[in-house]
Design an enzyme around this catalytic site. Structure first.
Site, PDB file in Angstrom:
ATOM      1  CD  GLU A  13      -3.199  -0.002   0.484  1.00  0.00           C
ATOM      2  OE1 GLU A  13      -2.930   1.054  -0.301  1.00  0.00           O
ATOM      3  OE2 GLU A  13      -4.403  -0.375   0.748  1.00  0.00           O
ATOM      4  CG  ASP A  14      -0.746   4.847  -1.747  1.00  0.00           C
ATOM      5  OD1 ASP A  14      -1.694   4.140  -0.910  1.00  0.00           O
ATOM      6  OD2 ASP A  14      -1.323   5.645  -2.375  1.00  0.00           O
ATOM      7  CG  ASP A  70      -5.935   7.473   5.224  1.00  0.00           C
ATOM      8  OD1 ASP A  70      -6.985   6.643   5.067  1.00  0.00           O
ATOM      9  OD2 ASP A  70      -5.995   8.436   4.358  1.00  0.00           O
ATOM     10  CG  ASN A  76     -12.774   3.079   6.760  1.00  0.00           C
ATOM     11  OD1 ASN A  76     -13.159   2.270   7.830  1.00  0.00           O
ATOM     12  ND2 ASN A  76     -12.976   4.461   6.702  1.00  0.00           N
ATOM     13  CB  THR A  77      -9.205   1.152   1.224  1.00  0.00           C
ATOM     14  OG1 THR A  77     -10.158   2.426   0.988  1.00  0.00           O
ATOM     15  CG2 THR A  77      -8.992   0.490  -0.005  1.00  0.00           C
ATOM     16  CG  LEU A  78      -5.189  -2.512   4.993  1.00  0.00           C
ATOM     17  CD1 LEU A  78      -4.351  -3.193   3.846  1.00  0.00           C
ATOM     18  CD2 LEU A  78      -3.954  -1.920   6.013  1.00  0.00           C
ATOM     19  CE  LYS A  86      -2.086  10.792   5.842  1.00  0.00           C
ATOM     20  NZ  LYS A  86      -3.482  11.678   5.439  1.00  0.00           N
ATOM     21  CG  ASP A 105      -4.110  10.803  -6.729  1.00  0.00           C
ATOM     22  OD1 ASP A 105      -5.243  11.570  -7.001  1.00  0.00           O
ATOM     23  OD2 ASP A 105      -3.971  10.079  -5.978  1.00  0.00           O
ATOM     24  NE  ARG A 149      -2.128   8.885  -9.352  1.00  0.00           N
ATOM     25  CZ  ARG A 149      -2.765   8.271  -8.249  1.00  0.00           C
ATOM     26  NH1 ARG A 149      -2.174   7.748  -7.347  1.00  0.00           N
ATOM     27  NH2 ARG A 149      -3.909   8.238  -7.985  1.00  0.00           N
TER      28      ARG A 149
END
Length: 179
Positions: free
Chosen positions: A102-103, A106, A109-111, A134, A163, A169
């Site tokens: 992952e970049d 935070d 949720n997405t992870l 974060k 981005d 990016r």
């Protein structure tokens, strides 16, 4: 030197040289951990592409590379909490060790969504490697998050794959929003 993207100004936060050194350290650790195996590195597009490319170059063992594309920011400064899947995983990970790259993490949720989705495909293991984390923004417990390049404050950042409105990016350093 500050940069400008659209209406926003960003100041330097982490230099490419610092990122490169930390990427070497993480790569060496992953190479040692997975020696004798052939793990699958799964990059989360678009943000992870630079980190993923630099990371796998530092892991001198047999490995496979795959990508998925998910998003929750949709061009803004904060997550919309709506996860969009644009590109699904095209490799069989059943019984395989997966390193999810992952970049930035935070809220988590997405992870959390992605780890749960990959677990349903029955991998041998899932380990998350994130360039940025974060901790003050985190809303989920994600024990799979084992490797972090840098812990940062809850600030909006661009560069090195990250981005704002799909711009920025291409900068090799990471920049934070100037308030």
């Amino acid at each position: 030197m500050n940069i400008r993207i659209e209406e926003l100004t960003f100041e330097p936060m982490i230099s490419y040289e610092t990122i490169a050194q930390r990427t070497i350290e993480i790569g060496n650790t992953l190479a040692e951990k997975y020696k004798g195996n052939t793990p699958v590195f799964v990059g989360v597009l678009n943000g992870s592409f630079m980190f993923m490319a630099d990371l796998v170059k530092q892991v001198p063992i047999p490995l496979h590379v795959a990508f998925m594309k998910l998003s929750s920011y949709h061009g803004g400064l904060a997550t919309t909490r709506t996860i969009t899947e644009d590109f699904n995983l095209k490799v069989d990970i059943q019984g395989r060790d997966v390193i999810l790259v992952e970049d930035i993490v935070d809220t988590g949720n997405t992870l959390r969504y992605l780890v749960d989705k990959l677990k349903s495909l029955n991998p041998a293991s899932i380990t998350v490697c994130a360039l940025l984390y974060k901790p003050d923004a985190m809303e989920h417990n994600i024990p799979e998050l084992e490797y972090v390049g840098f812990e940062i404050e809850n600030k909006f950042v661009v560069g090195y794959g990250l981005d704002y409105k799909e711009l920025g990016r291409n900068y090799k350093d990471i920049y934070q929003l100037v308030k």
